[in-house]
Design a protein around this motif. Structure first.
Motif, PDB file in Angstrom:
ATOM      1  N   VAL A  20       0.848  -1.192   0.000  1.00  0.00           N
ATOM      2  CA  VAL A  20       0.000   0.000   0.000  1.00  0.00           C
ATOM      3  C   VAL A  20       0.884   1.243   0.000  1.00  0.00           C
ATOM      4  O   VAL A  20       1.913   1.286   0.678  1.00  0.00           O
ATOM      5  N   SER A  21       0.492   2.273  -0.744  1.00  0.00           N
ATOM      6  CA  SER A  21       1.259   3.516  -0.824  1.00  0.00           C
ATOM      7  C   SER A  21       0.917   4.430   0.345  1.00  0.00           C
ATOM      8  O   SER A  21      -0.258   4.569   0.728  1.00  0.00           O
ATOM      9  N   TYR A  22       1.962   5.063   0.892  1.00  0.00           N
ATOM     10  CA  TYR A  22       1.797   6.012   1.986  1.00  0.00           C
ATOM     11  C   TYR A  22       2.621   7.244   1.681  1.00  0.00           C
ATOM     12  O   TYR A  22       3.536   7.227   0.848  1.00  0.00           O
ATOM     13  N   ARG A  23       2.326   8.332   2.383  1.00  0.00           N
ATOM     14  CA  ARG A  23       3.045   9.581   2.197  1.00  0.00           C
ATOM     15  C   ARG A  23       3.289  10.230   3.545  1.00  0.00           C
ATOM     16  O   ARG A  23       2.506  10.062   4.487  1.00  0.00           O
ATOM     17  N   THR A  24       4.365  10.980   3.625  1.00  0.00           N
ATOM     18  CA  THR A  24       4.656  11.741   4.823  1.00  0.00           C
ATOM     19  C   THR A  24       5.369  13.019   4.422  1.00  0.00           C
ATOM     20  O   THR A  24       6.006  13.087   3.356  1.00  0.00           O
ATOM     21  N   GLY A  25       5.224  14.033   5.250  1.00  0.00           N
ATOM     22  CA  GLY A  25       5.875  15.294   4.941  1.00  0.00           C
ATOM     23  C   GLY A  25       5.468  16.387   5.902  1.00  0.00           C
ATOM     24  O   GLY A  25       4.789  16.150   6.904  1.00  0.00           O
ATOM     25  N   PHE A  26       5.922  17.606   5.586  1.00  0.00           N
ATOM     26  CA  PHE A  26       5.632  18.776   6.403  1.00  0.00           C
ATOM     27  C   PHE A  26       4.519  19.591   5.755  1.00  0.00           C
ATOM     28  O   PHE A  26       4.225  19.456   4.568  1.00  0.00           O
ATOM     29  N   GLY A  27       3.952  20.469   6.526  1.00  0.00           N
ATOM     30  CA  GLY A  27       2.973  21.413   6.036  1.00  0.00           C
ATOM     31  C   GLY A  27       2.544  22.315   7.165  1.00  0.00           C
ATOM     32  O   GLY A  27       3.200  22.388   8.207  1.00  0.00           O
ATOM     33  N   THR A  28       1.459  23.010   6.967  1.00  0.00           N
ATOM     34  CA  THR A  28       0.877  23.830   8.025  1.00  0.00           C
ATOM     35  C   THR A  28      -0.455  23.217   8.393  1.00  0.00           C
ATOM     36  O   THR A  28      -0.997  22.380   7.657  1.00  0.00           O
ATOM     37  N   VAL A  44      -3.264  24.115   8.009  1.00  0.00           N
ATOM     38  CA  VAL A  44      -4.308  24.281   7.006  1.00  0.00           C
ATOM     39  C   VAL A  44      -4.342  23.011   6.141  1.00  0.00           C
ATOM     40  O   VAL A  44      -3.341  22.641   5.533  1.00  0.00           O
ATOM     41  N   LEU A  45      -5.464  22.344   6.081  1.00  0.00           N
ATOM     42  CA  LEU A  45      -5.532  21.015   5.504  1.00  0.00           C
ATOM     43  C   LEU A  45      -5.090  20.964   4.041  1.00  0.00           C
ATOM     44  O   LEU A  45      -4.535  19.967   3.583  1.00  0.00           O
ATOM     45  N   LEU A  46      -5.334  22.054   3.301  1.00  0.00           N
ATOM     46  CA  LEU A  46      -5.002  22.011   1.881  1.00  0.00           C
ATOM     47  C   LEU A  46      -3.564  22.405   1.608  1.00  0.00           C
ATOM     48  O   LEU A  46      -3.142  22.445   0.458  1.00  0.00           O
ATOM     49  N   ASN A  47      -2.821  22.702   2.646  1.00  0.00           N
ATOM     50  CA  ASN A  47      -1.432  23.133   2.455  1.00  0.00           C
ATOM     51  C   ASN A  47      -0.485  22.065   2.978  1.00  0.00           C
ATOM     52  O   ASN A  47       0.254  22.275   3.912  1.00  0.00           O
ATOM     53  N   MET A  48      -0.552  20.868   2.385  1.00  0.00           N
ATOM     54  CA  MET A  48       0.342  19.785   2.773  1.00  0.00           C
ATOM     55  C   MET A  48       1.456  19.661   1.754  1.00  0.00           C
ATOM     56  O   MET A  48       1.226  19.793   0.557  1.00  0.00           O
ATOM     57  N   SER A  49       2.642  19.426   2.224  1.00  0.00           N
ATOM     58  CA  SER A  49       3.783  19.238   1.338  1.00  0.00           C
ATOM     59  C   SER A  49       4.357  17.848   1.594  1.00  0.00           C
ATOM     60  O   SER A  49       5.225  17.670   2.434  1.00  0.00           O
ATOM     61  N   PHE A  50       3.800  16.856   0.863  1.00  0.00           N
ATOM     62  CA  PHE A  50       4.263  15.490   1.062  1.00  0.00           C
ATOM     63  C   PHE A  50       5.600  15.319   0.346  1.00  0.00           C
ATOM     64  O   PHE A  50       5.663  15.346  -0.885  1.00  0.00           O
ATOM     65  N   VAL A  51       6.654  15.142   1.117  1.00  0.00           N
ATOM     66  CA  VAL A  51       7.987  15.098   0.532  1.00  0.00           C
ATOM     67  C   VAL A  51       8.525  13.690   0.383  1.00  0.00           C
ATOM     68  O   VAL A  51       9.596  13.503  -0.178  1.00  0.00           O
ATOM     69  N   LEU A  52       7.787  12.695   0.874  1.00  0.00           N
ATOM     70  CA  LEU A  52       8.269  11.319   0.758  1.00  0.00           C
ATOM     71  C   LEU A  52       7.097  10.386   0.540  1.00  0.00           C
ATOM     72  O   LEU A  52       6.139  10.380   1.317  1.00  0.00           O
ATOM     73  N   ALA A  53       7.149   9.638  -0.541  1.00  0.00           N
ATOM     74  CA  ALA A  53       6.172   8.590  -0.805  1.00  0.00           C
ATOM     75  C   ALA A  53       6.864   7.241  -0.645  1.00  0.00           C
ATOM     76  O   ALA A  53       8.019   7.071  -1.052  1.00  0.00           O
ATOM     77  N   PHE A  54       6.185   6.290  -0.050  1.00  0.00           N
ATOM     78  CA  PHE A  54       6.784   4.977   0.180  1.00  0.00           C
ATOM     79  C   PHE A  54       5.686   3.935   0.248  1.00  0.00           C
ATOM     80  O   PHE A  54       4.497   4.262   0.335  1.00  0.00           O
ATOM     81  N   LYS A  55       6.055   2.689   0.213  1.00  0.00           N
ATOM     82  CA  LYS A  55       5.103   1.594   0.300  1.00  0.00           C
ATOM     83  C   LYS A  55       5.301   0.806   1.590  1.00  0.00           C
ATOM     84  O   LYS A  55       6.427   0.640   2.065  1.00  0.00           O
ATOM     85  N   GLY A  56       4.201   0.334   2.139  1.00  0.00           N
ATOM     86  CA  GLY A  56       4.268  -0.488   3.331  1.00  0.00           C
ATOM     87  C   GLY A  56       4.853  -1.851   3.035  1.00  0.00           C
ATOM     88  O   GLY A  56       4.765  -2.357   1.909  1.00  0.00           O
ATOM     89  N   THR A  57       5.445  -2.451   4.037  1.00  0.00           N
ATOM     90  CA  THR A  57       6.064  -3.771   3.884  1.00  0.00           C
ATOM     91  C   THR A  57       5.333  -4.868   4.643  1.00  0.00           C
ATOM     92  O   THR A  57       5.680  -6.036   4.538  1.00  0.00           O
ATOM     93  N   GLU A  93      12.871   7.945   7.264  1.00  0.00           N
ATOM     94  CA  GLU A  93      13.614   9.171   7.546  1.00  0.00           C
ATOM     95  C   GLU A  93      13.551  10.097   6.337  1.00  0.00           C
ATOM     96  O   GLU A  93      13.596   9.631   5.192  1.00  0.00           O
ATOM     97  N   PHE A  94      13.426  11.378   6.572  1.00  0.00           N
ATOM     98  CA  PHE A  94      13.585  12.357   5.506  1.00  0.00           C
ATOM     99  C   PHE A  94      13.997  13.694   6.108  1.00  0.00           C
ATOM    100  O   PHE A  94      13.747  13.971   7.281  1.00  0.00           O
ATOM    101  N   THR A  95      14.647  14.485   5.285  1.00  0.00           N
ATOM    102  CA  THR A  95      15.053  15.829   5.664  1.00  0.00           C
ATOM    103  C   THR A  95      14.378  16.825   4.728  1.00  0.00           C
ATOM    104  O   THR A  95      14.334  16.607   3.506  1.00  0.00           O
ATOM    105  N   SER A  96      13.814  17.883   5.298  1.00  0.00           N
ATOM    106  CA  SER A  96      13.114  18.859   4.478  1.00  0.00           C
ATOM    107  C   SER A  96      13.169  20.218   5.158  1.00  0.00           C
ATOM    108  O   SER A  96      13.549  20.331   6.335  1.00  0.00           O
ATOM    109  N   THR A  97      12.779  21.243   4.423  1.00  0.00           N
ATOM    110  CA  THR A  97      12.804  22.614   4.920  1.00  0.00           C
ATOM    111  C   THR A  97      11.380  23.095   5.159  1.00  0.00           C
ATOM    112  O   THR A  97      10.489  22.869   4.323  1.00  0.00           O
TER     113      THR A  97
END
Length: 830
Positions: free
Chosen positions: A110-118, A120-133, A140-144
């Motif tokens: 299954v595909s999942y996403r994680t990332g930073f944002g504010t 506000v629900l529509l202001n998500m910045s998903f910086v990493l997509a990955f699949k479950g095992t 781990e990820f690094t972002s600004t």
């Protein structure tokens, strides 16, 4: 954005050679702040919320990567929403760089996403997509952070990336203001502290702590491992005392002395200068003085099989000894053996992540009507009990339990009632009752039961003509041969109060009778050899109610003032030939006697002085004098028994012991009175107690009560939890208490070790007991609570052992945390 790594729990992205001897890393101390509030869900799902309003989030204990809990997120399958969980990062700033690390368990593929944002629900910045095992994996990820973000408004999102209703789980979430990740930090980890409320604030770790920091693979220093020497099964120092007159010796114990191991490998560099730099960099990472505070280093070992990681990563605490002295004739390569000293006597290494178990602090045991038992540390009922007083309990071959009293009915676990007059058999294996008087053989209360080595059961009490048809000689004592009842000679002419088999195999009887089998000089005490009665001296001048044995003879207690023609007031000793007094005796009835493993004799009864010493109804004989047990009991003591660890169990007609409120049942640990791990059902008075050991330190305890209230059926007891340790070595855990209540005892029935407390955990207080040779008990309210640990506690040696640990806790519920430990690196691969 830079993807540092995405690995499962036991798989690393580091490229491996088939011949590589495991993946070796070193933790380089590095200060950090974990900005996540409630990163391991110790305070439910506080500070976490749903990304949208459709999904549900909840803390659960069914799935946890470390500790006891994780956060479960259950999507609804809405195709238009990224359903998941979010938390706001306190103290975050716009345009700053942050590194996120967390453990994730999702459905395979299954595909999942994680990332930073504010927020506000529509202001998500998903910086990493990955699949479950389908297994726990580290993300781990690094972002600004967004440049237009308000201070403290950065939010971390973890969500599904496709339509699914499968739940997923997150644990050990960490956000650091760094361009790289460090080891997990929350205030409960060694070397870390909470900046505010425990589990509801950020966490900090100093830069000098060897417990955590940046993980550096040895290959980053151009070093490839080829062999490991000395990290397998540890050497043993065997303590053996030589015999004085013959060859050989007596084995005492084994200990693991400090020892060393080596990592053999090779530097491979592009130039001599690179080689020197690599050696120096590795030395800087592993030398004891790498920070201003000299400390051991922490290596991480990942087993490898045919070039593939297997098993678990383990942390090895050690001290570098030698190997980097250098071979200056080498140009770009250098084979070395890095040698390290191990000093932990328990283990070579421990698991990277901690394990945890929730300990139940109390339990309610139903149907303990007039009788109950503790087996393997857990209190249980015997079916649904019996309908009247239980006076005597004995154990026979095959583990069969015999219960005697004034009852006339027994009740099975399903509520079925059977008539059983005054005696019944309980089978622990099937947890069923057997009626030993099916045709109405019982004719009066049974006050004593003793089982011969061949399984024959002797009953003593207040009855005549026992059996059906009635046996004329079966008065006050009778024998059950497994099929029918038989007379014991011509019986006794009055009550038999106590029966006991001695080391000589003879049956000894005491009571209010003045003749046993019509034999002269058998007043109040006599002996049966299997075919005839005989006297012990000239008998006593009044009743005998208690008997106990040690290696030197038999003790008798009762209401006599002389026995065998010797002046002895209510307590005396028989050495096989003659009677002798124990001091000046007691001023009231002696109703119970018990001998501890160390030879101490305990006496209980109705007395207030014994041997000229003030002692309220209970005392101990040192071999030369009587001593009180604290302030004693405020009512009559009717039964005593001692387990293999020396814990004394006391039952009777009292409501306090040692000034501590406890009705009918109390315990003395050899030094002080301690709260018993079960209350008598409905505050019943106690009449019988028996301890049955298996010779290996495992003791079962049975209690009998008065049954004055027919509605009484339940008992409040200590909580029972089975804690499973998956490592190969013993481990010292820590125990955290945050629920208010009275803390009284913590016992591991697998090892037989107990800690006794007189501590109250206050509302809002958090206390952590760290066990080990130098145990601490720290509190948020008081600096130390060790003054509330009572004498007689195994504070320095209380531990968990590999496999199942049977833990009993009497007090508030608690969280027990430990790291699995391994006595060999081989265990990590299993």
């Amino acid at each position: 954005m830079k993807l540092l790594r995405q690995i499962t729990e036991d798989v690393s992205n580091v490229a491996l050679d088939d011949g590589q001897a495991g993946v070796w890393s070193v933790i380089v101390p590095d200060e950090t702040t974990n900005m996540v509030v409630n990163p391991s869900f110790e305070v439910d799902a506080a500070s976490w919320g749903a990304t949208w309003i459709t999904e549900t989030i909840a803390r659960v204990s069914t799935h946890a990567h470390a500790g006891a809990w994780s956060l479960e997120v259950t999507p609804t399958g809405d195709p238009d929403l990224y359903e998941g969980a979010t938390t706001v990062i306190a103290g975050s700033l716009a345009s700053h760089t942050y590194t996120v690390s967390l453990w994730f368990l999702g459905a395979h593929g299954v595909s999942y996403r994680t990332g930073f944002g504010t927020p506000v629900l529509l202001n998500m910045s998903f910086v990493l997509a990955f699949k479950g095992t389908g297994e726990w994996q580290r993300i781990e990820f690094t972002s600004t952070a967004p440049g237009a973000m308000s201070p403290g408004a950065l939010a971390l999102f973890v969500a599904v990336g496709e339509v699914t209703t499968a739940p997923f789980y997150i644990d050990q979430v960490q956000v650091e203001e760094k361009p790289y990740a460090t080891t997990y930090c929350d205030g409960d980890q060694d070397g870390c502290v909470w900046t505010g409320l425990a589990h509801y604030s950020a966490s900090q770790r100093g830069g000098y702590s060897p417990e955590g920091g940046r993980v550096r693979n040895l290959r980053e220093f151009h070093f490839t491992t080829a062999a490991i020497i000395g990290a397998g099964a540890p050497p043993q120092a065997n303590i053996i005392d030589a015999y004085a007159l013959v060859g050989g010796g007596n084995y005492q114990r084994s200990i693991v002395p400090p020892h060393s191991f080596s990592i053999v490998g090779r530097f491979e560099c592009d130039s001599t200068l690179d080689l020197k730099r690599a050696r120096q960099a590795l030395y800087d990472a592993i030398k004891p003085r790498r920070t201003p505070r000299t400390a051991p280093i922490h290596l991480i070992y990942q087993p490898v099989d045919c070039g593939k990681p297997v098993g678990r990563e383990i942390v090895i605490e050690c001290v570098y000894r030698s190997g980097l002295e250098g071979n200056h004739s080498a140009n770009v390569g250098n084979s070395v053996a890095l040698e390290f000293d191990l000093f932990d006597g328990l283990a070579v290494g421990r698991a990277v992540n901690d394990s945890a178990a929730l300990l139940a602090g109390t339990a309610t045991v139903q149907y303990t009507k007039n009788v109950m038992r503790r087996v393997d540390g857990q209190w249980k009922a015997l079916g649904r009990g019996v309908n009247d007083i239980v006076y005597a309990i004995a154990k026979g071959p095959g583990g069969l339990i015999y219960v005697g009293g004034s009852f006339t009915q027994v009740v099975e676990s399903d509520g079925t009632i059977y008539a059983s007059q005054y005696i019944a058999q309980w089978t622990p294996m099937t947890e069923t009752w057997a009626n030993m008087t099916p045709a109405g053989e019982g004719t009066g209360p049974v006050r004593a039961v003793a089982v011969a080595p061949n399984g024959e059961v002797y009953l003593g009490g207040s009855f005549t003509n026992w059996g059906f048809p009635p046996i004329g000689a079966a008065d006050n004592i009778v024998k059950w041969n497994g099929i029918i009842y038989e007379a014991v000679g011509t019986g006794c002419n009055s009550d038999v109060s106590v029966l006991a088999f001695g080391p000589d195999g003879m049956l000894y009887a005491g009571g209010t009778f003045t003749l046993a089998g019509g034999v002269a000089n058998t007043a109040y005490i006599a002996k049966w050899d299997g075919s005839a009665w005989s006297a012990l001296g000239t008998g006593a001048n009044d009743a005998v109610f208690a008997l106990a044995f040690d290696a030197s003879g038999m003790y008798a207690g009762g209401d006599f003032t002389s026995i065998g023609g010797v002046a002895a007031t209510r307590v005396a000793k028989w050495n096989g030939v003659a009677w002798s007094a124990l001091g000046s005796g007691a001023n009231g009835l002696v109703m119970a006697l018990a001998v501890a493993p160390d030879g101490t004799l305990y006496a209980g009864g109705l007395f207030t002085t014994i041997g000229g010493v003030s002692a309220s109804r209970i005392a101990r004989w040192t071999g030369a004098a009587w001593e009180p047990l604290g302030s004693g009991c405020d009512g009559n003591v009717l039964g005593l028994a001692v387990d293999s660890k020396g814990l004394l169990y006391v039952v009777g007609e009292f409501t306090s012991a040692g000034g501590m409120p406890t009705v009918g049942f109390a315990t003395w640990n050899g030094s002080v009175w301690v709260r018993p791990d079960a209350d008598s059902p409905g505050n019943s008075l106690g009449y019988a107690v028996a301890v049955f050991g298996d010779g290996f330190g495992n003791d079962d305890v049975y209690l009998g009560f008065d049954g004055t209230d027919p509605s009484i059926a339940d008992a409040e007891t200590a909580g029972y939890t089975e804690v499973v340790v998956g490592g190969t070595a013993e481990v010292y855990p820590r125990v955290a208490f945050s629920t208010p209540g009275l803390l009284s005892r913590l016992t591991n029935f697998t090892t037989g070790e107990s800690i006794y407390f007189n501590n109250t955990i206050l509302d809002g207080e958090r206390a952590v007991l760290k066990l080990g040779p130098s145990s601490t008990f720290a509190s948020t309210f008081r600096i130390s609570k060790l003054n509330g640990v009572l004498p007689g506690s195994n504070l320095a040696t209380w531990r968990l052992v590999p496999g199942v640990n049977k833990i009993s806790l009497l007090g508030p519920e608690a969280l027990m945390v430990w790291h699995e430990q391994f006595d060999s690196i081989d265990g990590a691969a299993l």
